[in-house]
Design a protein around this motif. Structure first.
Motif: not given
Length: 334
Positions: A277-294
């Motif tokens: 659960r924690a790794p999935i949440k962390t991954t989702s959070s960073f991928l969202t930030i990555l998408a917002m950067a793009a």
């Protein structure tokens, strides 16, 4: 062969986007170190840094493929993973009356907010983005809605930027409302959960009112977030009908919405191991930030400024209506 044809073209843009995302995380960390709390989320920092880079330095053609990959595919993966952190069990513990009120508030707010935007001269897409951000969960709702309605990058960045700023300012105002109107902790939690855009902002807004307010506000907010799936599903179906397509529903509805619902179901039935659960949440959070950067790297600030005033007014009027509607809910539930 696969590397040359599929992966190699996206690597330059992916590298730049990752650098912007890391810079956004560092900016949020520095903010917390200096001020003791995060007033601006890394999502917003990522957009702002990306926009500044694009506006000042431009974007060379070799970066475009990687930036587009992050803005679309990476974002869709992040949305699917987000479903793993949302459980349907929260609905049952809230009570039927409150759940019905939350659903009504989201639906009415969506309708009115959209028409406020249209009345102010915003496009269909921009009006819908502002309405979804205001009515459901701010940046996340805008980011999730954008690919479904095929919104332009400029519209997405404009709605996220101004909605995010307004959401942060609102967090400062809410505690004064609690003190001035003498709301109970439960009432203040309900009001905050119905009006504040993001879950972290709900925590910040309700913390001064105590633990009960935090718990109630978070629960209401999570139920409000659960409306994201049905709303996006409805928008996808409406969009498919509007284009008079005869595609099966699996093709009309984007794959990541189906994935989001599936992950939420897995979470609800406790099929996701605790260790994951924690790794999935962390991954989702960073991928969202990555998408917002793009997303930021896709936008030239000059194309956003001309709609700025109207977007701010639409977001402000929509938030005022949402507050009035939420106040009515408190009266009905009293």
């Amino acid at each position: 062969m696969f590397f040359n044809s599929h992966l190699k073209p996206i690597l330059p843009g992916l590298a730049v986007t990752i650098l912007v995302a890391l810079a956004a995380k560092l900016a949020e960390h520095a903010e917390r170190m200096l001020f003791g709390r995060g007033w601006v989320e890394s999502l917003v920092f990522a957009i702002l840094i990306g926009v500044v880079m694009r506006s000042v330095f431009g974007l060379a053609p070799r970066y475009i493929a990687g930036v587009r990959f992050c803005a679309k595919t990476v974002l869709e993966i992040a949305i699917v993973l987000l479903g793993a952190s949302i459980s349907a069990q929260a609905i049952g513990s809230a009570g039927g009356g409150l759940v019905a009120a939350i659903i009504a508030v989201v639906c009415i707010s969506l309708f009115v907010s959209y028409h406020i935007g249209r009345a102010l001269g915003l496009s269909n897409h921009l009006s819908m983005l502002v309405a979804c951000g205001n009515s459901i969960c701010g940046n996340s709702a805008i980011a999730a809605t954008a690919p479904v309605i095929e919104a332009q990058s400029d519209d997405v960045a404009a709605s996220i930027s101004f909605t995010a700023v307004l959401g942060v300012l609102f967090v400062f105002v809410l505690p004064m409302l609690h003190a001035g109107l003498g709301l109970s902790a439960t009432q203040y939690g309900i009001f905050s959960g119905l009006t504040v855009y993001a879950v972290p902002q709900v925590l910040a807004a309700t913390a001064p009112a105590g633990t009960l307010a935090v718990q109630v506000g978070t629960l209401v907010k999570l139920i409000r977030v659960l409306m994201l799936g049905p709303v996006i599903f409805a928008l996808a179906v409406i969009g498919g009908r509007a284009r008079e397509t005869k595609l099966p529903i699996a093709q009309v509805v984007p794959w990541f919405i189906i994935g989001f619902i599936a992950m939420m179901g897995a979470c609800s039935f406790d099929l996701i191991p605790d260790i994951a659960r924690a790794p999935i949440k962390t991954t989702s959070s960073f991928l969202t930030i990555l998408a917002m950067a793009a997303l930021g790297l896709s936008v030239d600030i000059r194309n956003v400024l001309h709609v700025g005033g109207r977007v701010v007014m639409a977001a402000l009027l929509s938030l005022m209506f949402l507050c009035a509607l939420s106040g009515l809910v408190l009266v009905v539930l009293a």
